[in-house]
Motif scaffolding. Structure first.
Motif, PDB file in Angstrom:
ATOM      1  N   VAL A  65      36.645  32.488  26.637  1.00 54.17           N
ATOM      2  CA  VAL A  65      36.430  32.541  28.293  1.00 54.17           C
ATOM      3  C   VAL A  65      37.658  31.999  28.973  1.00 54.17           C
ATOM      4  N   ARG A  66      38.114  30.945  29.027  1.00 51.61           N
ATOM      5  CA  ARG A  66      39.230  30.288  29.464  1.00 51.61           C
ATOM      6  C   ARG A  66      40.287  31.343  29.266  1.00 51.61           C
ATOM      7  N   HIS A  67      40.635  31.626  28.214  1.00 49.44           N
ATOM      8  CA  HIS A  67      41.904  32.510  27.838  1.00 49.44           C
ATOM      9  C   HIS A  67      41.932  33.815  28.562  1.00 49.44           C
ATOM     10  N   PHE A  68      40.598  34.295  28.299  1.00 48.78           N
ATOM     11  CA  PHE A  68      40.536  35.763  28.927  1.00 48.78           C
ATOM     12  C   PHE A  68      40.816  35.768  30.488  1.00 48.78           C
ATOM     13  N   ARG A  69      39.874  34.650  30.981  1.00 48.12           N
ATOM     14  CA  ARG A  69      40.179  34.536  32.608  1.00 48.12           C
ATOM     15  C   ARG A  69      41.665  34.322  32.822  1.00 48.12           C
ATOM     16  N   LEU A  70      42.436  33.311  32.154  1.00 49.57           N
ATOM     17  CA  LEU A  70      43.840  33.327  32.436  1.00 49.57           C
ATOM     18  C   LEU A  70      44.597  34.617  32.422  1.00 49.57           C
ATOM     19  N   GLN A  71      44.377  35.273  31.222  1.00 52.94           N
ATOM     20  CA  GLN A  71      45.133  36.383  30.966  1.00 52.94           C
ATOM     21  C   GLN A  71      44.663  37.502  32.152  1.00 52.94           C
ATOM     22  N   LEU A  72      43.453  37.525  32.786  1.00 50.25           N
ATOM     23  CA  LEU A  72      43.251  38.471  33.650  1.00 50.25           C
ATOM     24  C   LEU A  72      43.931  38.008  34.991  1.00 50.25           C
ATOM     25  N   ALA A  73      43.912  36.326  35.255  1.00 51.32           N
ATOM     26  CA  ALA A  73      44.568  35.880  36.634  1.00 51.32           C
ATOM     27  C   ALA A  73      45.857  36.066  36.528  1.00 51.32           C
ATOM     28  N   CYS A  74      46.373  36.030  35.472  1.00 53.83           N
ATOM     29  CA  CYS A  74      48.012  36.334  35.225  1.00 53.83           C
ATOM     30  C   CYS A  74      48.195  37.554  35.963  1.00 53.83           C
ATOM     31  N   LEU A  75      47.394  38.564  35.444  1.00 53.94           N
ATOM     32  CA  LEU A  75      47.731  39.886  35.643  1.00 53.94           C
ATOM     33  C   LEU A  75      47.577  40.129  37.344  1.00 53.94           C
ATOM     34  N   ASP A  76      46.410  39.467  37.933  1.00 56.31           N
ATOM     35  CA  ASP A  76      46.445  39.604  39.300  1.00 56.31           C
ATOM     36  C   ASP A  76      47.355  39.217  40.051  1.00 56.31           C
ATOM     37  N   ILE A  77      48.105  37.772  39.404  1.00 54.39           N
ATOM     38  CA  ILE A  77      49.335  37.177  39.943  1.00 54.39           C
ATOM     39  C   ILE A  77      50.359  38.134  39.978  1.00 54.39           C
ATOM     40  N   LEU A  78      50.633  39.045  38.938  1.00 43.42           N
ATOM     41  CA  LEU A  78      51.399  39.612  38.710  1.00 43.42           C
ATOM     42  C   LEU A  78      51.673  41.014  39.488  1.00 43.42           C
ATOM     43  N   ASP A  79      50.385  41.306  39.981  1.00 47.29           N
ATOM     44  CA  ASP A  79      49.954  42.268  41.053  1.00 47.29           C
ATOM     45  C   ASP A  79      50.321  41.712  42.346  1.00 47.29           C
ATOM     46  N   GLY A  80      50.708  40.661  42.541  1.00 46.73           N
ATOM     47  CA  GLY A  80      50.980  40.061  43.852  1.00 46.73           C
ATOM     48  C   GLY A  80      50.108  39.394  44.517  1.00 46.73           C
ATOM     49  N   LYS A  81      48.755  38.888  43.967  1.00 43.49           N
ATOM     50  CA  LYS A  81      47.954  38.289  44.567  1.00 43.49           C
ATOM     51  C   LYS A  81      48.421  36.654  44.896  1.00 43.49           C
ATOM     52  N   LYS A  82      47.915  36.083  45.984  1.00 44.90           N
ATOM     53  CA  LYS A  82      48.180  34.833  46.197  1.00 44.90           C
ATOM     54  C   LYS A  82      47.681  33.864  45.039  1.00 44.90           C
ATOM     55  N   ILE A  83      48.465  32.863  44.664  1.00 41.47           N
ATOM     56  CA  ILE A  83      47.978  32.116  43.288  1.00 41.47           C
ATOM     57  C   ILE A  83      46.725  31.354  43.588  1.00 41.47           C
ATOM     58  N   THR A  84      46.738  30.765  45.056  1.00 39.22           N
ATOM     59  CA  THR A  84      45.470  30.096  45.188  1.00 39.22           C
ATOM     60  C   THR A  84      44.184  30.897  45.195  1.00 39.22           C
ATOM     61  N   ASP A  85      44.376  31.881  45.767  1.00 36.71           N
ATOM     62  CA  ASP A  85      43.117  33.005  45.926  1.00 36.71           C
ATOM     63  C   ASP A  85      42.656  33.296  44.317  1.00 36.71           C
ATOM     64  N   VAL A  86      43.796  33.746  43.383  1.00 37.21           N
ATOM     65  CA  VAL A  86      43.361  33.996  42.251  1.00 37.21           C
ATOM     66  C   VAL A  86      42.636  32.795  41.479  1.00 37.21           C
ATOM     67  N   ALA A  87      43.151  31.454  41.627  1.00 34.80           N
ATOM     68  CA  ALA A  87      42.445  30.534  41.077  1.00 34.80           C
ATOM     69  C   ALA A  87      41.104  30.396  41.664  1.00 34.80           C
ATOM     70  N   MET A  88      40.695  30.533  42.994  1.00 38.90           N
ATOM     71  CA  MET A  88      39.454  30.618  43.477  1.00 38.90           C
ATOM     72  C   MET A  88      38.623  31.665  42.856  1.00 38.90           C
TER      73      MET A  88
END
Lengths: 301, 869
Positions: free
Chosen positions: B48-71
């Protein structure tokens, strides 16, 4: 080979009675009379006539043949079982199979022929044959010879037994059986007698000795509501399991259900319901986890 | 476990715990964890952690703010997120963002063995499921009007049929108006059948003229279309038949045909490798060498017109681009322009071009004689070299490739669709040919849940994982696809018929289950159909039909009292079987001779080895391999019937043949007799040799007869134990049979047991159908097996792989699975409105249950549903 045994059914492609794809052979006759028995048609050693009322088309062939034991009332067939010797002539004549004789005399070679038919499926899936019942160990010589032939064919063998038999019977088959399913029904000897007609001293002795041979053994506990599912039962089961040689031992819990009710119907015997709803998966899981934690044995349901 | 992963992926933004997830799926925690680990190679938490981080990094690549993604992904503070990120990716999020995007998504998805539909494909999928394609009529009217004008005017000018077909195709190619649907990357249409059958021809009414106008046909063309009138039609179909041949056809005992239309798989590789420009040069080369003829002229004209096909789409895309239409994405149109400016004129230089060129070639083929069962063949093999080259060159990501596969899949599947494609297979060296595209195509099929036509070729050397995946798709899609073909019997069976080892290894399927060597053969798929059960009627009535006593459609084999032994009776049955086959073959011969000059196929000739080289048409034996498939129907019922006769008449002497005849003529006046025949004699499908061997022997005899008939008529006949849908008609036209079948009741499908007569379990059933001499029946020995959907659970799927492989070793040929339980089907018959997307395996294809006739629905409900205990 002159030995024969009475077989109530042969199920091919079973996925639940041992590893892989299996053929299960149900032998007739049992020394126990468990009140919840799932296979009531296997209790008696003799052949038995059963009646599937829904299949009857009212052709009257059986009435013409044997008016003493076949009576039509309200347009429906009734069997008069008193004095019926289960000769089976009516079932031979019955066109739809509504009347059927449970129990066929089979020789070792006849059974082997059926078993071998699915050998390629066993080979691919790691399956084999399972001897069940009834109590298949009531015919140890037959099982021993049949199992020996199966081994010669390279087929994996398993036995499902309650082990209410003399140890000598187990010894006879021991060299030819790869896996044992041993039923452990009720831990308390007296309670065991109440529900099965016999106390469990001999059964426990046999299971103890069997595990000492370090053969693969799977203890099966049918969890019956109100019968063997109390905390005390659980503690006693734990105690027994902990007293066994655990080298090649596993535990499987069986969830009890009402599926066998129809079998009592066709035998025209009363069916005892111990409960209304089957146990929940949650209950089974907690039971399983408890045993697993207390015995360190692999335990599944 | 598949569903578990799906659940996790769907709920990834909510807090997930192993305990809750396990409970949700009814597992104990320990069991769940061990199983989860076995399946994914990771613990639940790590996964789950792995998958979340994968998705999170996609969001980051999409330009979302890192703090928002973390939340978003449940991290309370940024430092925890940074730490986890560092552990996963070896750098902090900021640094990661600077790195390139790579094939990151693919890397993750590959672990689930699953590519995901992207938004583009999902939207188009939904449109198809909702039957919302506004362009359907446009497609339809275009081809049928322009072809008719070209064809009819050529005929009016006194030109040959070859010239006429050539003109029909050429005119369609020249005149069609290209349509590009928003979102599609593979362009070009073929025909729908949701509202009109594909052979729909507009009539001369105001309403239909308005329709033609609306779909872009000019008034001038409308006039020309009606002016050609009946000339657009082929001449009447039937040559002169004998009385016996006519009667036999009327009672559906033997139907000889010449399947000369729309059942092919052409040599797509030719278009991919040479382009239509290169093909034109090839035609001209051989024309110079052999001298000109009408075929060469037609092929040349078609090639020339087809060269322009892509450019028409490029121009249309350019028009849309210039118009700035908001429904279209600029980048998509630019890609379409680039690809269509090259193919199908020139050789395909990329994976995208290859897929597009293949689709164009298919469209041209269907413009010759409509879609029906014109099929695509081994797509994973044809396209793989282009895929591999682009991947290696870094020009294509796997996700992009999957998207293109999806765009092709979106083209194919309509209501009645048997444009078959095939994945997997075995090379001439015996190795598995499964590749990444094979998996992608399974993934596309699973996710496009409307898709109903895909086959899998396998052998003992096929990867277990692949078979497992294919069976998973059967279980997930629940529409009976894919279906399975055993290379270890098909390849030798084809070789026995004189096809080279290398070519035999390239076999694929047409439409349902018909075997074809793609681009090298004219298989005349399902050419003759026979109902061999009729043999019993003929013997019992001394050469007459029992159903229609006025017909003398059998051989007079003698009065009943002359059959004093079972052997004599059986021999008489064989005489009738041979007779039925002979009638079928003789009519097939007549039909073929008749069809040859009037149904030329210049497009198929262009793309089938042998035709260009010899200058002979595809339907004039121009193909390298020319053979005729003769369908053998009714074998299971015939075997069951003979077993009843053997037992009750010759062994137990319970009835005489004359009594039996009277019982059957009167359609079982005494129900108990029918029950006795059903229940007290062995039935095919239960692994009981006495009756199974009858089925096997009859099939063997049929192969012998067909070999002899091949000599007699100078045509290669291939045995094909397959009934298509005609088990219903065969049954309707047949008297009661000794197997307990009522008059008019459907017979068994192909070599599946009579519905409801197999009760010894799956392994017994597989054993029975594996006994057939499948290495002699080069056409498919087809069987449909109904399996409890529970058997397709994660726990059991590997058992199914075992069963399939074990049976294949024993000679299993083709098998298809239905996975819908009887209760669902019964409910669907009562409440069709609830089951719009429910489809079942009917014959060699799957169909929506609601579109079936009540007879067919009952037939399918009546098949035994197998489970394992």
């Amino acid at each position: 080979m002159s030995l024969t045994a009475t077989v109530s059914d042969i199920t091919r492609c079973s996925l639940h009675d041992g590893p892989g794809i299996r053929t299960v052979i149900y032998f007739k006759g049992c020394g126990l009379r468990c009140k919840w028995c799932h296979n009531p048609e296997t209790l008696q050693k003799n052949k038995q006539l059963v009646h599937y009322a829904s299949k009857c088309i009212g052709c009257g062939r059986c009435v013409t043949l044997c008016p003493v034991h076949h009576v039509v009332q309200d347009g429906k067939l009734h069997l008069v079982r008193e004095g019926c010797t289960a000769c089976g002539r009516c079932s031979q004549l019955c066109p739809t199979g509504a009347l059927k004789l449970i129990g066929e005399e089979k020789s070792i070679d006849e059974l082997l022929e059926v078993i071998v038919k699915d050998k390629h499926f066993y080979d691919k899936s790691g399956g084999g044959v399972t001897f069940s019942g009834g109590e298949c160990l009531l015919q140890p010589d037959f099982i021993a010879q049949l199992a020996k032939k199966c081994k010669q064919e390279g087929i994996h063998t398993a036995v499902e037994s309650a082990f209410f038999v003399p140890w000598e019977s187990v010894e006879k088959i021991l060299p030819y059986i790869d896996l044992f399913f041993a039923d452990l029904k009720i831990p308390d000897p007296e309670k065991h007698r109440t529900y099965t007609g016999q106390n469990n001293t001999r059964i426990l002795e046999n299971i103890t000795r069997l595990t000492q041979t370090q053969k693969n053994v799977i203890i099966r506990i049918p969890v019956i509501p109100t019968v063997n599912d109390s905390d005390t039962d659980l503690e006693q089961f734990t105690e027994i399991l902990n007293s066994l040689d655990k080298t090649a031992l596993r535990v499987e819990l069986l969830k009890y259900n009402h599926l066998s009710e129809s079998k009592y119907q066709i035998l025209e015997q009363p069916y005892t319901k111990f409960f209304d709803a089957p146990q929940t998966d949650e209950f089974m899981r907690s039971y399983c986890e408890y045993l697993n934690a207390k015995t360190k044995l692999p335990c599944t349901f | 476990m598949y569903n578990v992963l799906k659940y996790i992926h769907e709920n990834i933004k909510t807090p997930l715990t192993a305990v809750e997830t396990a409970a949700k799926f009814g597992y104990s925690k320990w069991y769940f964890c061990s199983k989860f680990h076995a399946y994914t190679g990771k613990s639940f938490v790590k996964y789950v952690r792995h998958f979340r981080l994968q998705l999170a990094c996609l969001d980051i690549l999409d330009g979302k703010k890192i703090t928002d993604v973390a939340m978003d992904y449940g991290y309370d503070d940024i430092s925890g997120f940074n730490k986890a990120f560092l552990a996963e990716f070896g750098c902090y999020p900021k640094k990661y963002k600077q790195n390139t995007k790579d094939a990151l998504q693919y890397h993750e998805r590959k672990k689930f063995n699953m590519y995901q539909l992207n938004d583009r494909c999902e939207i188009m999928r939904q449109m198809i499921v909702a039957q919302q394609n506004p362009y359907e009529q446009k497609y339809l009217v275009q081809r049928n009007v322009h072809f008719a004008i070209g064809y009819g005017e050529a005929r009016a000018r006194g030109l040959s049929y070859m010239d006429a077909v050539g003109e029909g195709v050429t005119n369609t190619l020249n005149k069609f108006i290209p349509v590009i649907t928003p979102g599609e990357l593979i362009v070009g249409f073929n025909f729908p059948d949701t509202r009109h059958w594909e052979s729909y021809n507009p009539k001369n009414s105001e309403e239909e003229i308005a329709l033609m106008r609306k779909n872009g046909i000019t008034d001038e063309d409308i006039e020309r279309y009606f002016a050609v009138g009946d000339l657009r039609r082929e001449p009447p179909k039937s040559p002169i038949l004998t009385q016996e041949e006519t009667d036999s056809r009327a009672e559906w005992a033997s139907i000889g045909k010449c399947m000369s239309c729309n059942h092919t798989v052409i040599g797509y590789e030719q278009v991919l490798k040479l382009g239509f420009r290169g093909l034109l040069e090839k035609v001209e080369r051989y024309e110079r060498q052999n001298g000109t003829n009408a075929l060469y002229t037609a092929m040349r004209n078609i090639c020339t017109a087809a060269c322009e096909m892509g450019k028409k789409y490029a121009l249309e895309a350019q028009r849309l681009l210039d118009a700035n239409d908001s429904a279209y994405v600029q980048k998509d149109l630019e890609r379409v322009i680039a690809v269509c400016n090259r193919v199908p004129e020139h050789p395909a230089a990329s994976f995208h071009e290859a897929v597009q060129a293949l689709w164009f070639a298919h469209v041209v083929n269907t413009w010759e004689d409509k879609i029906n069962a014109n099929s695509l063949g081994r797509l994973d093999q044809i396209l793989y070299p282009y895929y591999q080259k682009d991947i290696e060159a870094g020009k294509l990501t796997k996700d992009e490739a999957f998207e293109l596969v999806c765009c092709l899949w979106l083209k194919l599947y309509r209501d009645y669709d048997c444009q078959q494609s095939c994945v997997g297979g075995t090379s001439p060296e015996g190795t598995s040919q499964v590749n990444e595209l094979s998996y992608m195509m399974l993934d596309a099929t699973e996710q496009f849940d409307f898709v109903r036509c895909l086959s899998v070729r396998f052998s003992k050397n096929t990867e277990h994982d692949f078979l497992k995946r294919a069976l998973e798709v059967v279980g997930h899609v629940q529409k009976g696809i894919p279906f399975f073909f055993n290379d270890d019997v098909f390849i030798p069976a084809l070789e026995e018929k004189g096809i080279s080892h290398k070519d035999a290894c390239d076999y694929t399927q047409i439409g349902c289950v018909e075997t074809v060597i793609p681009g090298q053969s004219n298989p005349h798929a399902s050419t003759g159909n026979t109902n061999l059960l009729k043999a019993i009627e003929y013997v019992l009535c001394n050469g007459h039909s029992m159903m229609y006593p006025q017909y003398e459609t059998g051989v007079a084999t003698g009065e009943l009292d002359s059959f004093d032994t079972y052997k004599k009776f059986y021999d008489a049955v064989l005489v009738q079987v041979e007779h039925i086959l002979d009638l079928t073959c003789s009519v097939t011969k007549k039909m073929t001779d008749y069809a040859m000059p009037i149904r030329p196929k210049p497009v198929k000739s262009l793309l089938t080895a042998g035709c260009i080289e010899s200058g002979r048409d595809f339907n004039d034996k121009g193909a390298k391999y020319d053979y005729y498939q003769i369908m053998l129907g009714g074998i299971p019922n015939l075997a069951d019937s003979l077993e009843v006769i053997r037992k009750f008449i010759y062994e137990e002497h319970k009835y005489t043949l004359a009594e039996l005849r009277d019982i059957l003529v009167n359609d079982y006046p005494d129900e108990s007799v029918r029950e006795e025949f059903i229940n007290k004699a062995a039935k095919f499908g239960n692994d009981i040799d006495s009756v199974d061997n009858i089925a096997v022997d009859i099939t063997n005899k049929c192969c012998d007869y067909l070999d002899a008939l091949s000599e007699k008529y100078g045509m290669a006949f291939h045995a094909q134990p397959f009934t298509y849908l005609w088990m219903i008609e065969f049954g309707k036209e047949s008297a009661a049979s000794p197997d307990g079948r009522h008059k008019g009741e459907p017979i068994a499908y192909s070599v599946s047991p009579m519905q409801g007569r197999d009760f010894n379990g799956v392994t017994a059933l597989f054993n029975s159908i594996s006994k057939f001499p499948t290495k002699r029946t080069a056409g498919s020995t087809s069987a449909i097996i109904e399996i409890d959907p529970k058997l397709f659970s994660d726990r059991n799927i590997s058992f199914l792989v075992d069963i399939l492989l074990a049976s294949a070793e024993k000679g299993l040929s083709n098998v298809q699975f239905n996975t819908v339980d009887a209760d669902t089907l019964i409910d669907a018959k009562k409440h069709p409105e609830k089951y719009n997307n429910l489809a079942v395996r009917v014959s060699g294809f799957s169909q929506k249950f609601n579109l079936l006739t009540p007879e067919l629905q009952d037939h399918i409900i009546g098949r035994t549903k197998h489970s394992c205990l």
